[in-house]
Design a protein around this motif. Structure first.
Motif, PDB file in Angstrom:
ATOM      1  N   GLU A   1       0.441  -6.159 -11.741  1.00 40.21           N
ATOM      2  CA  GLU A   1      -0.577  -5.247 -11.180  1.00 40.21           C
ATOM      3  C   GLU A   1       0.063  -4.095 -10.405  1.00 40.21           C
ATOM      4  OE1 GLU A   1      -0.854  -8.622 -11.503  1.00 40.21           O
ATOM      5  OE2 GLU A   1      -2.135  -9.183  -9.824  1.00 40.21           O
ATOM      6  N   GLN A   2       1.254  -4.343  -9.874  1.00 40.15           N
ATOM      7  CA  GLN A   2       1.915  -3.292  -9.096  1.00 40.15           C
ATOM      8  C   GLN A   2       2.152  -2.034  -9.939  1.00 40.15           C
ATOM      9  OE1 GLN A   2       4.677  -6.652  -7.408  1.00 40.15           O
ATOM     10  NE2 GLN A   2       5.451  -4.704  -6.688  1.00 40.15           N
ATOM     11  N   LEU A   3       2.226  -2.216 -11.260  1.00 36.30           N
ATOM     12  CA  LEU A   3       2.509  -1.080 -12.146  1.00 36.30           C
ATOM     13  C   LEU A   3       1.259  -0.266 -12.463  1.00 36.30           C
ATOM     14  CD1 LEU A   3       4.835  -3.006 -14.653  1.00 36.30           C
ATOM     15  CD2 LEU A   3       5.510  -1.666 -12.662  1.00 36.30           C
ATOM     16  N   VAL A   4       0.100  -0.866 -12.203  1.00 37.92           N
ATOM     17  CA  VAL A   4      -1.169  -0.189 -12.499  1.00 37.92           C
ATOM     18  C   VAL A   4      -1.508   0.731 -11.331  1.00 37.92           C
ATOM     19  CG1 VAL A   4      -3.632  -0.525 -12.965  1.00 37.92           C
ATOM     20  CG2 VAL A   4      -1.948  -2.191 -13.817  1.00 37.92           C
ATOM     21  N   ARG A   5      -1.909   1.960 -11.655  1.00 37.69           N
ATOM     22  CA  ARG A   5      -2.225   2.930 -10.593  1.00 37.69           C
ATOM     23  C   ARG A   5      -3.273   2.369  -9.632  1.00 37.69           C
ATOM     24  NH1 ARG A   5      -4.257   8.152 -12.944  1.00 37.69           N
ATOM     25  NH2 ARG A   5      -2.164   8.164 -13.774  1.00 37.69           N
ATOM     26  N   HIS A   6      -3.076   2.628  -8.343  1.00 33.89           N
ATOM     27  CA  HIS A   6      -4.043   2.168  -7.345  1.00 33.89           C
ATOM     28  C   HIS A   6      -5.439   2.631  -7.754  1.00 33.89           C
ATOM     29  CE1 HIS A   6      -0.600   1.109  -5.083  1.00 33.89           C
ATOM     30  NE2 HIS A   6      -0.333   2.289  -4.600  1.00 33.89           N
ATOM     31  N   GLY A   7      -6.403   1.732  -7.694  1.00 34.91           N
ATOM     32  CA  GLY A   7      -7.797   2.092  -8.012  1.00 34.91           C
ATOM     33  C   GLY A   7      -8.147   1.911  -9.481  1.00 34.91           C
TER      34      GLY A   7
ATOM     35  N   GLN B   1      12.285  15.673  -5.617  1.00 39.18           N
ATOM     36  CA  GLN B   1      12.524  15.086  -4.295  1.00 39.18           C
ATOM     37  C   GLN B   1      12.093  13.615  -4.313  1.00 39.18           C
ATOM     38  OE1 GLN B   1      14.307  16.769  -2.022  1.00 39.18           O
ATOM     39  NE2 GLN B   1      14.410  18.199  -3.731  1.00 39.18           N
ATOM     40  N   ASN B   2      12.255  12.951  -3.186  1.00 41.76           N
ATOM     41  CA  ASN B   2      11.908  11.523  -3.117  1.00 41.76           C
ATOM     42  C   ASN B   2      10.415  11.303  -3.364  1.00 41.76           C
ATOM     43  OD1 ASN B   2      14.525  10.993  -2.468  1.00 41.76           O
ATOM     44  ND2 ASN B   2      14.153  10.913  -0.269  1.00 41.76           N
ATOM     45  N   GLY B   3      10.122  10.170  -3.991  1.00 43.31           N
ATOM     46  CA  GLY B   3       8.735   9.730  -4.134  1.00 43.31           C
ATOM     47  C   GLY B   3       7.908  10.533  -5.116  1.00 43.31           C
ATOM     48  N   GLN B   4       8.534  11.259  -6.038  1.00 43.63           N
ATOM     49  CA  GLN B   4       7.781  12.128  -6.959  1.00 43.63           C
ATOM     50  C   GLN B   4       7.451  11.455  -8.293  1.00 43.63           C
ATOM     51  OE1 GLN B   4       6.582  15.020  -5.776  1.00 43.63           O
ATOM     52  NE2 GLN B   4       7.576  14.316  -3.903  1.00 43.63           N
ATOM     53  N   GLY B   5       8.114  10.322  -8.602  1.00 49.61           N
ATOM     54  CA  GLY B   5       7.807   9.628  -9.855  1.00 49.61           C
ATOM     55  C   GLY B   5       8.983   9.522 -10.810  1.00 49.61           C
ATOM     56  N   LYS B   6      10.174   9.915 -10.368  1.00 52.61           N
ATOM     57  CA  LYS B   6      11.353   9.871 -11.257  1.00 52.61           C
ATOM     58  C   LYS B   6      11.678   8.424 -11.662  1.00 52.61           C
ATOM     59  CE  LYS B   6      14.226  11.790  -8.296  1.00 52.61           C
ATOM     60  NZ  LYS B   6      13.371  11.818  -7.090  1.00 52.61           N
ATOM     61  N   THR B   7      11.719   7.549 -10.671  1.00 55.08           N
ATOM     62  CA  THR B   7      12.028   6.146 -10.953  1.00 55.08           C
ATOM     63  C   THR B   7      10.907   5.511 -11.768  1.00 55.08           C
ATOM     64  OG1 THR B   7      13.206   6.039  -8.868  1.00 55.08           O
ATOM     65  CG2 THR B   7      12.666   3.936  -9.889  1.00 55.08           C
ATOM     66  N   ASN B   8       9.664   5.879 -11.435  1.00 50.71           N
ATOM     67  CA  ASN B   8       8.528   5.301 -12.162  1.00 50.71           C
ATOM     68  C   ASN B   8       8.613   5.621 -13.659  1.00 50.71           C
ATOM     69  OD1 ASN B   8       7.614   4.392  -9.743  1.00 50.71           O
ATOM     70  ND2 ASN B   8       5.993   5.919  -9.503  1.00 50.71           N
ATOM     71  N   LEU B   9       9.062   6.838 -13.971  1.00 49.00           N
ATOM     72  CA  LEU B   9       9.179   7.196 -15.389  1.00 49.00           C
ATOM     73  C   LEU B   9      10.245   6.332 -16.068  1.00 49.00           C
ATOM     74  CD1 LEU B   9       8.391   9.479 -17.608  1.00 49.00           C
ATOM     75  CD2 LEU B   9      10.803   9.978 -17.270  1.00 49.00           C
TER      76      LEU B   9
ATOM     77  N   ASP C   1      19.339   5.996 -12.659  1.00 47.14           N
ATOM     78  CA  ASP C   1      18.424   6.406 -11.594  1.00 47.14           C
ATOM     79  C   ASP C   1      19.220   6.945 -10.411  1.00 47.14           C
ATOM     80  OD1 ASP C   1      16.059   6.863 -10.320  1.00 47.14           O
ATOM     81  OD2 ASP C   1      15.841   4.820  -9.552  1.00 47.14           O
ATOM     82  N   ASP C   2      18.910   8.156 -10.039  1.00 48.63           N
ATOM     83  CA  ASP C   2      19.445   8.809  -8.849  1.00 48.63           C
ATOM     84  C   ASP C   2      20.968   8.866  -8.815  1.00 48.63           C
ATOM     85  OD1 ASP C   2      19.382  10.215  -6.579  1.00 48.63           O
ATOM     86  OD2 ASP C   2      18.358   8.725  -5.339  1.00 48.63           O
ATOM     87  N   PHE C   3      21.531   9.630  -9.764  1.00 48.08           N
ATOM     88  CA  PHE C   3      22.998   9.780  -9.756  1.00 48.08           C
ATOM     89  C   PHE C   3      23.453  10.503  -8.501  1.00 48.08           C
ATOM     90  CE2 PHE C   3      22.139  14.042 -11.175  1.00 48.08           C
ATOM     91  CZ  PHE C   3      23.250  14.792 -10.812  1.00 48.08           C
TER      92      PHE C   3
ATOM     93  N   TYR D   1      -0.320   4.663 -15.143  1.00 49.13           N
ATOM     94  CA  TYR D   1       0.921   3.974 -14.772  1.00 49.13           C
ATOM     95  C   TYR D   1       1.409   4.519 -13.427  1.00 49.13           C
ATOM     96  CZ  TYR D   1       5.369   1.638 -15.124  1.00 49.13           C
ATOM     97  OH  TYR D   1       6.435   0.815 -14.869  1.00 49.13           O
ATOM     98  N   ARG D   2       1.402   3.672 -12.412  1.00 43.83           N
ATOM     99  CA  ARG D   2       1.804   4.053 -11.042  1.00 43.83           C
ATOM    100  C   ARG D   2       1.301   5.461 -10.703  1.00 43.83           C
ATOM    101  NH1 ARG D   2       5.321   0.158  -8.259  1.00 43.83           N
ATOM    102  NH2 ARG D   2       6.853  -0.775  -9.623  1.00 43.83           N
ATOM    103  N   ASN D   3       2.215   6.339 -10.201  1.00 43.86           N
ATOM    104  CA  ASN D   3       1.730   7.677  -9.816  1.00 43.86           C
ATOM    105  C   ASN D   3       1.942   8.711 -10.923  1.00 43.86           C
ATOM    106  OD1 ASN D   3       4.483   8.209  -9.716  1.00 43.86           O
ATOM    107  ND2 ASN D   3       4.294   9.607  -7.970  1.00 43.86           N
ATOM    108  N   LEU D   4       2.348   8.249 -12.153  1.00 46.15           N
ATOM    109  CA  LEU D   4       2.636   9.229 -13.208  1.00 46.15           C
ATOM    110  C   LEU D   4       1.351   9.856 -13.746  1.00 46.15           C
ATOM    111  CD1 LEU D   4       5.371   7.409 -15.351  1.00 46.15           C
ATOM    112  CD2 LEU D   4       5.693   9.076 -13.498  1.00 46.15           C
TER     113      LEU D   4
END
Ligand SMILES: Nc1ncnc2c1ncn2[C@@H]1O[C@H](COP(=O)(O)OP(=O)(O)OP(=O)(O)O)[C@@H](O)[C@H]1O
Length: 346
Positions: free
Chosen positions: A57-63, A31-39, A296-298, A11-14
């Motif tokens: 497909e956007q939710l599937v990890r690249h590759g 920090q930004n871009g670490q996977g908080k929103t993805n979770l 997300d991101d209080f 799932y994405r970068n998780l």
């Protein structure tokens, strides 16, 4: 309902694996871009079936070609498992191992508050319609069903308008007016309570008493059929259906003026938060227990009173998952996100 665990695969970068969640507040820092929103997105998807991506497909990890999300729930002492499998343009949803449609998931189970919510006020009518439709579909299985039928009929009617094949237009008109009128009536009923709850939340947030929500309608149940017939020539020229709930808007007014045109960014943020609080309250009323709350991101919330409001709401909810670049106070579990890996921070 309590979320006991979440497992993800591709799932994405998780990072693949399982996370366990306690009741109360879980704070995820990173920090930004670490996977908080993805979770949070994965939790929201598996609990509600809802996603804002244009392509799954956007939710599937690249590759990779497929992704999976699995949630273990505790519903009054009874264990239940929800699963979503995602592939190219398709999704498989299961409850306790049995395949169901996405609409059959427990739809009152989560509310997601995000910095992007200001678009509910500042964005296009389509954004507000999507909010209304998603909320009503979660409150009423009938609404979800009628909306689905309406959208199918609308697509067929628009195709007929574009091709100029009007021989079946009277049949389309009758069907569209019947389904559309039911949508209008259900929206009208919900709007009354939505406005009450949003106004109360807006006042509690310090935004004042003068928030008004109303439906801006292109037709009414009484006029629907006549309006379709009266505008046929114009519709044929433009190749689309010009009246109906798919063209309507949720009108938001602050101190008597359209909020989308006149509200400041901060005021828009407060109204958006009031709308999410109203959504949370409506779902709590409908299902008899508060949904899982995702914030997300209080830390993006710079206004002290809105930030305090969000944190108080999270602390008062049976279960909440809150992300930010700093720790949310009072957390039962503190996780740190780093390059898609969520580890317990002590
Ligand atoms: N399908 C995908 N496959 C692999 N990585 C992805 C995929 N989709 C998104 N990502 C990566 O996930 C990361 C974004 O994660 P996320 O949005 O959860 O960040 P965040 O921790 O919430 O940060 P922020 O505070 O900036 O919102 C980005 O690095 C992005 O490139």
């Amino acid at each position: 309902m309590l979320l006991r665990s979440l497992s993800t695969l591709h799932y994405r970068n998780l990072e693949d694996g399982q996370l366990r969640f306690p009741p109360g507040l879980t704070s995820i820092v990173g920090q930004n871009g670490q996977g908080k929103t993805n979770l949070q997105e994965a939790v929201y998807l598996v609990l509600t079936g809802l996603s804002e991506v244009s392509r799954l497909e956007q939710l599937v990890r690249h590759g990779e070609s497929e992704a999976f999300v699995r949630a273990e729930l505790d519903q009054g002492g009874v264990r239940s498992v929800l699963e979503v499998g995602l592939g190219r343009g398709r999704r498989i949803t299961k409850v306790d191992g049995v395949r169901v449609r996405a609409g059959e998931l427990p739809r009152g189970s989560a509310v997601w508050i995000r910095p992007e919510d200001s678009a509910l006020v500042l964005g296009s009518p389509g954004t507000r319609r999507a909010f209304l439709d998603a909320l009503l579909s979660r409150l009423s299985a009938r609404y979800a069903q009628v909306l689905n039928l309406y959208e199918r009929n609308l697509a067929q009617r628009n195709a007929a308008l574009r091709s100029g094949e009007t021989w079946a237009m009277d049949v389309w008109n009758l069907k569209l007016a019947e389904l559309g009128s039911e949508i209008l009536n259900l929206r009208r009923r919900m709007q009354v309570r939505l406005e009450e709850l949003a106004r109360a939340a807006h006042a509690r947030l310090g935004g004042g008493e003068d928030l008004r929500l109303s439906l801006s309608e292109t037709t009414s149940p009484e006029r629907f059929l006549g309006d379709l017939e009266a505008r046929r020539a114009e519709e044929l020229a433009r190749g689309q259906t010009l009246v109906g709930p798919h063209r309507d808007d949720l009108r938001i007014e602050l101190r008597g003026h359209p909020a989308g045109d006149f509200a400041s960014r901060g005021e828009a943020r407060t109204i958006a938060l009031a709308l999410r609080q109203a959504e949370f309250d409506l779902l709590s009323e409908r299902y008899g227990e508060p949904p899982l709350l995702l914030i997300d991101d209080f830390t993006a919330e710079l206004d002290p009173s809105r930030r305090a409001y969000l944190l108080e709401l999270a602390q008062a909810t049976p279960q909440a998952i809150v992300t930010g670049t700093e720790e949310a106070p009072g957390a039962a579990l503190l996780l740190e996100a780093q390059a898609g890996r969520l580890g317990v921070r002590t």
